[in-house]
Design a protein around this motif. Structure first.
Motif, PDB file in Angstrom:
ATOM      1  N   LEU A 769       0.852  -1.141  -0.037  1.00 27.00           N
ATOM      2  CA  LEU A 769      -0.081  -0.013   0.008  1.00 27.00           C
ATOM      3  C   LEU A 769       0.917   1.226  -0.140  1.00 27.00           C
ATOM      4  O   LEU A 769       2.018   1.240   0.443  1.00 27.00           O
ATOM      5  CB  LEU A 769      -0.705   0.026   1.316  1.00 27.00           C
ATOM      6  CG  LEU A 769      -1.681  -1.434   1.441  1.00 27.00           C
ATOM      7  CD1 LEU A 769      -2.422  -1.225   2.666  1.00 27.00           C
ATOM      8  CD2 LEU A 769      -2.855  -1.214   0.256  1.00 27.00           C
ATOM      9  N   PHE A 778      -4.072   5.137   2.436  1.00 28.85           N
ATOM     10  CA  PHE A 778      -3.574   4.708   1.363  1.00 28.85           C
ATOM     11  C   PHE A 778      -4.396   4.752   0.296  1.00 28.85           C
ATOM     12  O   PHE A 778      -5.430   4.193   0.093  1.00 28.85           O
ATOM     13  CB  PHE A 778      -2.985   3.331   1.443  1.00 28.85           C
ATOM     14  CG  PHE A 778      -1.707   3.380   2.602  1.00 28.85           C
ATOM     15  CD1 PHE A 778      -0.775   4.072   2.583  1.00 28.85           C
ATOM     16  CD2 PHE A 778      -2.063   2.350   3.768  1.00 28.85           C
ATOM     17  CE1 PHE A 778       0.305   3.739   3.528  1.00 28.85           C
ATOM     18  CE2 PHE A 778      -1.355   2.023   4.816  1.00 28.85           C
ATOM     19  CZ  PHE A 778      -0.180   2.937   4.506  1.00 28.85           C
ATOM     20  N   ASP A 839     -14.049  -0.896   3.476  1.00 28.69           N
ATOM     21  CA  ASP A 839     -12.845  -0.484   2.760  1.00 28.69           C
ATOM     22  C   ASP A 839     -12.716  -1.548   1.868  1.00 28.69           C
ATOM     23  O   ASP A 839     -11.524  -1.688   1.194  1.00 28.69           O
ATOM     24  CB  ASP A 839     -11.689  -0.248   3.718  1.00 28.69           C
ATOM     25  CG  ASP A 839     -11.958   1.297   4.343  1.00 28.69           C
ATOM     26  OD1 ASP A 839     -12.428   1.984   3.618  1.00 28.69           O
ATOM     27  OD2 ASP A 839     -11.314   1.340   5.350  1.00 28.69           O
ATOM     28  N   ASP A 840     -13.235  -2.657   1.888  1.00 31.21           N
ATOM     29  CA  ASP A 840     -13.150  -3.851   0.977  1.00 31.21           C
ATOM     30  C   ASP A 840     -13.814  -3.739  -0.276  1.00 31.21           C
ATOM     31  O   ASP A 840     -13.079  -4.408  -1.301  1.00 31.21           O
ATOM     32  CB  ASP A 840     -13.663  -5.270   1.509  1.00 31.21           C
ATOM     33  CG  ASP A 840     -13.016  -5.750   2.888  1.00 31.21           C
ATOM     34  OD1 ASP A 840     -12.039  -5.230   3.353  1.00 31.21           O
ATOM     35  OD2 ASP A 840     -13.912  -6.238   3.893  1.00 31.21           O
ATOM     36  N   LYS A 842     -13.112  -1.826  -2.855  1.00 29.08           N
ATOM     37  CA  LYS A 842     -12.298  -0.932  -3.745  1.00 29.08           C
ATOM     38  C   LYS A 842     -11.905  -1.563  -5.328  1.00 29.08           C
ATOM     39  O   LYS A 842     -11.767  -3.029  -5.268  1.00 29.08           O
ATOM     40  CB  LYS A 842     -10.920  -0.514  -3.263  1.00 29.08           C
ATOM     41  CG  LYS A 842     -11.206   0.181  -1.997  1.00 29.08           C
ATOM     42  CD  LYS A 842      -9.847   0.720  -1.035  1.00 29.08           C
ATOM     43  CE  LYS A 842     -10.060   1.513   0.002  1.00 29.08           C
ATOM     44  NZ  LYS A 842      -8.955   1.787   0.642  1.00 29.08           N
TER      45      LYS A 842
ATOM     46  N   SER B 103     -11.428   2.388  10.060  1.00 30.59           N
ATOM     47  CA  SER B 103     -10.369   3.218   9.245  1.00 30.59           C
ATOM     48  C   SER B 103     -10.037   4.331  10.022  1.00 30.59           C
ATOM     49  O   SER B 103      -9.073   5.305   9.581  1.00 30.59           O
ATOM     50  CB  SER B 103     -10.794   3.463   7.763  1.00 30.59           C
ATOM     51  OG  SER B 103     -11.976   4.251   7.630  1.00 30.59           O
ATOM     52  N   GLN B 490      -8.634  -1.204  10.410  1.00 28.17           N
ATOM     53  CA  GLN B 490      -8.860  -1.781   8.829  1.00 28.17           C
ATOM     54  C   GLN B 490      -7.524  -1.965   8.322  1.00 28.17           C
ATOM     55  O   GLN B 490      -7.275  -2.974   7.619  1.00 28.17           O
ATOM     56  CB  GLN B 490      -9.462  -0.773   7.919  1.00 28.17           C
ATOM     57  CG  GLN B 490      -9.635  -1.152   6.613  1.00 28.17           C
ATOM     58  CD  GLN B 490     -10.483  -2.441   6.397  1.00 28.17           C
ATOM     59  OE1 GLN B 490     -11.268  -2.718   7.310  1.00 28.17           O
ATOM     60  NE2 GLN B 490     -10.376  -3.038   5.356  1.00 28.17           N
ATOM     61  N   GLU B 494      -5.891  -5.559   6.834  1.00 33.41           N
ATOM     62  CA  GLU B 494      -5.398  -5.834   5.502  1.00 33.41           C
ATOM     63  C   GLU B 494      -4.383  -6.291   5.392  1.00 33.41           C
ATOM     64  O   GLU B 494      -3.697  -7.339   4.715  1.00 33.41           O
ATOM     65  CB  GLU B 494      -5.470  -4.339   4.751  1.00 33.41           C
ATOM     66  CG  GLU B 494      -6.805  -4.189   4.387  1.00 33.41           C
ATOM     67  CD  GLU B 494      -6.783  -2.699   3.769  1.00 33.41           C
ATOM     68  OE1 GLU B 494      -5.686  -2.171   3.366  1.00 33.41           O
ATOM     69  OE2 GLU B 494      -7.883  -2.238   3.697  1.00 33.41           O
ATOM     70  N   LEU B 495      -3.240  -5.868   6.539  1.00 34.80           N
ATOM     71  CA  LEU B 495      -2.005  -6.338   6.359  1.00 34.80           C
ATOM     72  C   LEU B 495      -1.628  -7.870   6.670  1.00 34.80           C
ATOM     73  O   LEU B 495      -0.762  -8.604   6.645  1.00 34.80           O
ATOM     74  CB  LEU B 495      -0.843  -5.554   7.282  1.00 34.80           C
ATOM     75  CG  LEU B 495      -0.556  -4.037   6.676  1.00 34.80           C
ATOM     76  CD1 LEU B 495      -0.066  -3.349   7.853  1.00 34.80           C
ATOM     77  CD2 LEU B 495       0.015  -4.168   5.572  1.00 34.80           C
TER      78      LEU B 495
END
Lengths: 1015, 506
Positions: A769, A778, A839-840, A842, B103, B490, B494-495
């Motif tokens: 990111l 990001f 946020d998923d 995208k 987020s 969030q 993701e990470l």
């Protein structure tokens, strides 16, 4: 046309078959004899091809230049050719004995290409190497030579900024790395460097770019291509004094119009209800509109003067030059000036021994601007607050907005002064003619001094028109930093160059030792007086907030290299090299970088001799492995932070912490590159061109991997060899030169590069990111199958027009997708189709890397006038309009266009939302097309006729007017579609965050007048 | 002659080649200006220094700074976001309203800060056994670090519920393993915390035998008591707090003046059990990042004065209403901004202008650090205020609650009345003593001390409706089954490649 081509192709294949079957046609008819001599010195020429046109029949001349050939009666002509000489077609007529004089092809002889640790004739080169002559660079009103290369070379993309003393980004055949640097290696007269801002463009004689695997001679530093710069050397003869200068001004090429008072106020009614009614009154605000860009930008004067003396005697050649460059900068507090001096000498000590030195010194000084907060604030600053009046500033922060950017700029005085000594001394020894020992000691000494002073001011009515707000500095602060780096490279090579009959070969072996050292010393104090003469640490408060730091860096490299170049009759070409590089930056020290290049000059084959329209045709191919080790020195060693304070018993105690996560097995990046190319000259060399196909595959690419915070790394990143990716593409370049009459020549050239960048593998599948835009976090994501730095954002599918639109936007279960939304808000797509918008959801929305980029060069010489134009552009890329997306306060200003088009009760826009606030997520709305075409340079020159100087000491004089960046055609709504790295304050430097316009220095347009004169 | 020159030069060139090709040694370059792991191993002071390094991380903003204030005070019913309506609306505002989504940047800040602290602790724990120091010293050092690690994990488990359990320094190869990348259960984390604290309680020294600022036996026991309070093991709470109260692990007591607790005069006082040390160093940064300034009174309206801060975390109406008439703690906890024309004169004589020039009605007095009467070196971003993490009053409150549950109301009453007496309030009678009364006392006594959000969630677990009602009184909605914890950031999800599961409702 088509049939001609078809015919040629057919004959070509016919000859190929003939050649392969080695059928000899028995000669019958006339016997022709003769001698070939050189137009140079009338000496007989050995090995000249004598061919009957349209056949494979022919012979070569003997040691005395004589030949003998039997030809049919019908043969009327013979073609004589020899590498480096003009091809000659001779009519036989009734003669049986011919005397032929071949004239040297001066152009071709001079067409020497620097290939690293040696030179080669362009015709013998097997790699993809582009070259630009220094003359072409010097006439553009730019500060750094690389800016002038823009649009001139296929495969070389130059992205430059308007900021004084900035180094343009160069991408040779795509983005070649994520972390280990993407800019090419620069080699200035043998000095390896990453920065050529110290080089005076007027001193450059040529600039070559090694684009393909032929760069492997530079081993572990070659993966991004190598730019070789050669500076001028004197020629034997009487001294020539030369002056080149230009003066002019620069201005912002394009500005975004921001909302005026009424637009802003009407926007605020929605964004911050009640704000205007409560606070909009003097002296905090005023009834007019402040155009903040007008307040901080200006037309900036600049000048560039260069004077040189060159010449030489039989055994000493010299070139001395001095240059002065001064530029104001289009931001009011910005300026830059630079002196350069150069002394290049070559002394023949004896027939066998030559001593040389190329030395340059430059000194530059500039006041820079902080493009982060301060410059960014110009975009956000409220238009209802005055910028300044009577020495007092409008108080934007008291309005609840950003700090006054004009004050922000003026309250910070940061000056960077550099001194740089760069050059080499060398010794060449030729015990016999074909053998050269070369030893050169190159050094680059850099000293930087950065002095930053923050003025003290209060948020009272002394500084501001109205008191209050958060913008103030309670204590003045001075920071001094001195940096010093010394690097040296010692090259030792042996070159053997021999010709045996039609075989010629060059063997090079060498050893290169490199050493790099740098240190810095920095201190800062508060409460230093405002008087510039007192800007020293001693004048500050020694006890409060003082800081003293110092550290350093050191690394070494040791390399061995070998190269063979071989050609047979100038037709069959081979280049092979191997470099072994040892680098102290890795635990596994040694890397091996081989390359092989092959070339075939078809046009020199007998069967092609008859093709009148064809001057030259060469096919070449290369393969090689290139490396990239350009990462911080301690990347593989776990180290501790020291002197971390804490207090026990109220006494300071200094602690230690191990925090950074390191990869102990770090390796260099490895790029394997293939290249196939065709070079041609048609129609009496009027049409020339090159076509290349390349494929670069990078493995073990170093990247900063964002790692989960649970591992405790302070910045949550880790450098490792995780990625692999590919750049492949096509390059085409075509040039047309023609002379209509003595007084009228013209040329037209075009080049275009198609590049396809793709990440082909990320170990562990962890995507990177990057490109953090304020609260949006990001905005790029680099994952398998997409180009590096791809934008990854929410997908806007529309704007809610009515409350019904919101309430009818439901998932399969009937739940509202966007319960908090209201008419005028964005409607986002449920990309992962999981029934909610988060946020998923995208999508990949393109990247800043263009599908293609191009340059067009036009030139006309008529009588004494010359006119040239350079267009550059690219297509198929995207830009993230970060400044529009970066919102911090609801009082931030907006663009006029958006103010007009945004959704309101009266104006039901389907494209622009009602508000863009700090919590508006990154989405496709902020992505715009980045394609553009720009007239990069337009120059009109007039050369004063020599007859005018009969009685004057001037020998030649040309005057010209020129403009850089006259206009740009683009759909992009921001300042410039050209965004060099570092337009964001984050790491990644134009790789993971490429193409986000947030903190960009405005692109400039230049108008200048110049003179070139020799005496 | 010429021949001999040639020969000589040949020799020189050959020599050059031999020289440069000689040594691999040439490539062995030590890192410049950085201490390597090996150097630490060989340094007798290294263990001690690494421990100091762990203490130091408590100054980081993402441990005890701006985001911490948001996720403790502002999120609770004791404080509002404060400042201007728009400033940090997306972060502090969302926390205040409990509308944060995964987020929100502060969630990631806190997550990152605490795991960084845990990693520092783990690095130290790995190195201490290699130290040449004697066993007792090493055990003490291990105890200090394990105390700190437990403190960090106790925060994390209350912020987020179950989190990854990082009990050592993972090698880069194993770092991506599920064992580190997935969330351990809340129970596992509590077990881990308890084991660290038990070790610490055993191996740490009492305060009289150790340097001021270091974790002590009482600190470990006090924190362990608090952990047990959340685990509802009241017997353990009672036993641990009793030992402290009985003076078995050092001398502790209440400071005479409540208002002194948070001032410089009250630093490391008899009431202090553990606090973050801050002081003056030459760089003037030896303090928690922005702790004081972000909570300081902010200019607004007519403005016109050099304000004291950003004005975040203002004491709420709900807190204000909770004070009994005459409670001294009210004016010691809250800076009241007066209406025009009179301003507010603070204890050190500093005058804050009246409300028309100030942004908010109230500010946190406990976060105030005097620029004139208390030690500082001018860096407003790092004013050296010690953060009180655990104090004797909290021990009394825990003891009272445990005693009450264990049906020893007399003991509970004694504890509570000690606090009420100091606050100049009437003593409670035994029939007035309820669990709610103890909880109320707890809220008031520890107001604005970063305890309330966790505590009300704990109370909700004991008595359904506590949190819902408290937040309703505060004008916010607290959702049972969701707002017990914050969302997992969030970015970290993701990470982890999605391996970190999200908390319910986010």
């Amino acid at each position: 046309m088509e049939s001609t081509f078809y015919g040629s192709a057919k004959t070509f294949f016919a000859y190929l078959i003939l050649l392969c079957s080695s059928t000899e046609v028995v000669a019958q008819g006339r016997e022709i004899t003769g001698q070939v001599t050189s137009g140079d010195d009338n000496s007989p020429m050995i090995g000249v091809n004598v061919i009957v046109p349209g056949t494979t029949r022919g012979t070569v001349t003997d040691i005395d230049g004589n030949f003998f050939l039997q030809v049919d009666e019908s043969v009327e002509e013979l073609v004589f050719s020899f590498v480096g000489y003009r091809k000659d077609t001779v009519t036989i007529g009734n003669r049986t004995n011919l005397s032929v004089v071949l004239q040297p092809d001066v152009e071709q002889l001079e067409d020497i290409v620097v290939i690293g640790y040696g030179v080669q004739r362009k015709s013998d080169v097997t790699g993809a190497i582009s070259k630009v002559e220094g003359e072409e660079l010097a006439q553009q009103p730019v500060q750094t030579a690389t800016q002038a290369v823009q649009g001139k070379m296929a495969g070389v993309r130059v992205i430059s900024s308007g900021q004084p003393n900035s180094q343009p980004d160069i991408r040779v055949r795509g983005t070649g790395s994520l972390l280990a640097g993407v800019n090419p290696l620069y080699v200035v007269d043998g000095v390896l460097t990453d920065d050529i801002r110290n080089i005076n463009t007027a001193d450059i004689v040529s600039m070559e770019v090694l684009k393909d695997a032929s760069a492997a001679i530079y081993g572990v530093r070659a993966a991004n291509g190598v730019v070789i710069i050669t500076t001028r050397q004197g020629e034997e003869g009487k001294p020539v004094v030369r002056y080149d200068g230009n003066v002019g001004f620069r201005q912002a090429a394009n500005l975004v119009e921001m909302a005026g008072r009424s637009q802003y106020v009407s926007y605020l009614e929605d964004a911050a209800p009640g704000k205007v009614a409560a606070d909009d009154s003097p002296p905090l605000t005023f009834p007019g509109t402040t155009d903040w860009y007008e307040e901080v930008l200006r037309n900036a004067f600049y000048m560039n003067h260069n004077l040189s003396v060159s010449g030489g005697t039989e055994n000493h050649r010299y070139y001395f030059s001095g240059g002065y460059f001064d530029e104001e900068g289009i931001i009011v507090t910005n300026d830059f000036s630079r002196f350069t001096f150069r002394a290049n000498n070559e002394v023949d000590v004896s027939d066998q021994l030559r001593f040389g030195s190329q030395l340059s010194f430059s000194r530059g000084s500039g006041r820079d601007v902080e493009l982060g907060n301060v410059y960014r604030n110009i975009y956000r600053a409220a238009p209802v607050v005055k910028a300044e009046e009577g020495g007092r500033y409008g108080n934007t922060s008291a309005w609840g907005n950003v700090g006054n950017p004009l004050l922000g700029l003026e309250a910070r005085n940061s000056r960077n002064t550099f001194d740089r000594l760069q050059g080499n001394i060398s010794l060449d020894y030729n015990p016999v003619e074909w053998l050269t020992f070369h030893s050169a000691f190159n050094t680059d000494v850099r000293m930087n001094k950065i002095r930053t002073y923050f003025y003290e001011y209060e948020n009272d009515t002394v500084t501001f028109l109205s008191a209050g707000g958060t913008q103030r500095r309670e204590n003045s602060q001075l920071t001094l930093r001195e940096e010093r780096s010394v690097s040296w490279v010692w090259n030792n090579t042996i070159t053997a160059e021999r010709t045996f009959g039609r075989h010629s070969a060059t063997l090079l072996v060498g050893a290169v030792t490199e050493n790099f050292n740098s240190t810095f010393l920095e201190g800062s104090r508060i409460d230093v007086p405002e008087n510039q003469d007192l800007w020293f640490l001693d004048l500050g408060d020694p006890d409060n907030q003082s800081l003293n730091t110092s550290n350093g860096d050191r690394f070494t490299r040791q390399s061995f290299l070998g190269r063979i170049t071989y050609n047979y009759a100038g037709k069959y070409l081979l280049t092979a090299s191997l470099r072994a590089d040892g680098s102290s930056k890795f635990s596994e020290r040694w890397g091996y970088f081989p390359t092989v290049g092959l070339g075939w000059v078809l046009s020199d084959e007998n069967f092609m001799q008859g093709e009148e329209w064809l001057e030259r045709l060469k096919i070449r191919g290369s393969w090689g492995i290139l490396g990239n080790d350009n990462i911080p020195t301690n990347s593989y060693i776990t180290t501790a932070n020291v002197n971390i304070p804490y207090f026990f018993d109220n006494n300071i105690s200094l602690g230690t912490a191990i925090q950074d996560i390191k990869d102990a097995d770090l390796k260099w990046e490895k790029t394997t590159q293939y290249d196939i190319g065709i070079e041609f000259e048609f129609l009496n060399s009027r049409l020339t061109g090159e076509i290349d196909y390349y494929n670069k595959e990078t493995e073990d690419a170093l990247i900063i991997v964002n790692i989960p915070a649970i591992l405790g790394d302070p910045d949550n990143t880790y450098i490792t060899n995780a990625a692999s990716y590919r750049n492949r593409g096509w390059e085409f370049s075509l040039n047309w030169n023609d002379q209509i009459s003595e007084d009228f020549t013209y040329s037209a050239g075009a080049n275009i590069t198609f590049n396809d960048n793709e990440i082909t593998g990320l170990r562990g599948g962890q995507a990177l990111l990057g490109g953090s835009v304020g609260q949006q976090s990001f905005v790029t994501r680099s994952d398998n199958g997409v180009p590096i730095g791809s934008f990854y954002v929410r997908d806007v599918i529309g704007i809610f027009q009515t409350p019904d639109d919101v309430s009818s936007y439901t998932n399969a279960d009937g739940d509202l997708y966007q319960p908090g939304s209201q008419p005028g808000d964005f409607q986002y797509r449920d990309v992962d189709d999981d029934g909610d918008i988060d946020d998923d959801d995208k999508i990949y929305a393109g990247s800043y890397q263009p599908d293609f980029y191009f340059g067009v060069n036009l030139g006309v010489n008529f009588m004494n006038f010359d006119l040239s134009a350079v267009f550059v552009g690219n297509g198929g890329n995207e830009i993230y309009n970060g400044k529009k997306a970066y919102r911090f306060e609801n009082t931030d200003n907006i663009e006029a266009e958006y103010a007009e088009s945004r959704w309101t009760e009266e104006n039901h826009s389907t494209t622009d939302p009602r508000l863009i606030l700090s919590n508006t997520p990154a989405s496709t709305y902020f992505i715009e097309k980045g394609s553009f075409v720009r007239l990069n340079n337009l120059t009109l020159g007039y050369t004063v006729p020599e007859t005018a100087f009969d009685n004057v000491f001037i020998t030649s004089l040309r005057v010209f007017v020129t403009s850089q960046n006259l206009f740009t055609i683009t759909d992009y709504s921001g300042f410039s579609p050209e965004l060099p790295g570092g337009t964001l304050d984050t790491e990644g430097n134009g790789v993971l965050d490429a193409g986000i316009e947030l903190n960009a220095y405005p692109t400039t347009r230049t108008f200048a007048f110049g003179v070139n004169a020799t005496f | 002659m010429k021949r001999s020159i040639s020969k000589y030069l040949l020799v020189v060139f050959t020599a050059i080649f031999v020289f440069v090709s000689g040594c691999d040694e040439y490539l062995n370059v030590s890192p410049q200006g950085e201490i390597t792991e090996d150097a630490i191993r060989n340094d007798p002071n290294a263990a001690e220094d690494l421990v100091t390094g762990v203490y130091n991380i408590m100054w980081q903003g993402n441990i005890h700074g701006f985001s911490y204030i948001g996720m403790t005070n502002i999120a609770s019913d004791n404080a509002d976001k404060g400042s201007t309506p728009t400033d940090a609306a997306a972060t502090q505002g969302a926390l205040d309203d409990l509308t944060m989504d995964p987020s929100v940047a502060f969630l990631n800040d806190i997550w990152t800060g605490y795991f960084q602290a845990i990693a520092r602790a783990n690095q130290a724990l790995e190195m201490i056994p290699l130290s040449p120091a004697d066993e007792t010293t090493k055990n003490r050092l291990l105890g200090e670090v394990r105390f700190l690690r437990a403190y960090f994990y106790f925060k994390l488990v209350r912020f987020f519920g179950g989190v990854p359990k990082i009990d050592r320094v993972p090698s880069p190869e194993e770092a991506n393993d599920d064992v580190f990348q997935t969330r351990a259960s809340k129970e596992e984390i509590y077990e881990f915390i308890v084991s660290d604290l038990e070790f610490a309680a055993e191996n740490l020294l009492v305060k009289e035998e150790t340097q001021v600022g270091r974790a002590t036996k009482a600190a470990a026991m006090g924190l362990l008591a608090k952990v047990n309070l959340y685990l509802q093991d009241y017997q353990a709470v009672y036993d641990l707090t009793s030992s402290i109260i009985n003076g078995e692990v050092g001398t502790y007591g209440l400071l005479e003046n409540y208002e002194d607790i948070w001032r410089e005069v009250g630093e490391n006082s008899i009431e202090s059990i553990f606090e973050v040390q801050a002081d003056i160093n030459s760089a003037c940064n030896a303090a928690i990042d922005v702790y004081v300034v972000c909570q300081g009174p902010r200019a607004g309206g007519a403005r016109g004065w050099a304000d004291l801060g950003w004005g975040f975390g203002t004491p709420s109406e709900s807190l204000l209403n909770a004070y009994e008439e005459g409670d001294l703690r009210r004016n010691a906890t809250i800076i009241f901004i007066n209406p025009p024309p009179q301003g507010t004169v603070l204890w050190d004589g500093y005058r804050v202008p009246s409300r028309d020039s100030v942004e908010n009605d109230r500010y946190n007095y406990k976060a105030y650090h005097s620029r004139t009467a208390e030690e500082n070196c001018g860096n407003t971003g790092r004013l050296p205020k010690n953060l009180r993490i655990l104090r004797y009053a909290d021990i009394l409150l825990m003891h009272a609650e445990a005693a009450f549950v264990l049906e020893l109301p007399d003991e509970a009453l004694t504890d509570i009345n000690l606090l009420r007496e100091r606050a100049n309030l009437d003593e409670l009678g035994i029939d007035e003593l309820t669990r709610e009364a103890i909880w109320h006392e707890r809220r008031i006594e520890l107001a604005m001390e970063h305890d309330r959000f966790f505590d009300i969630v704990r109370q909700e677990a004991v008595q359904q409706g506590r949190a819902v009602d408290a937040f309703a009184a505060h004008g916010k909605t607290w959702v049972r089954g969701t707002n017990e914890v914050f969302p997992i950031p969030q970015q970290q999800r993701e990470l982890s490649g999605g391996r970190l599961t999200q908390n319910n409702g986010y």
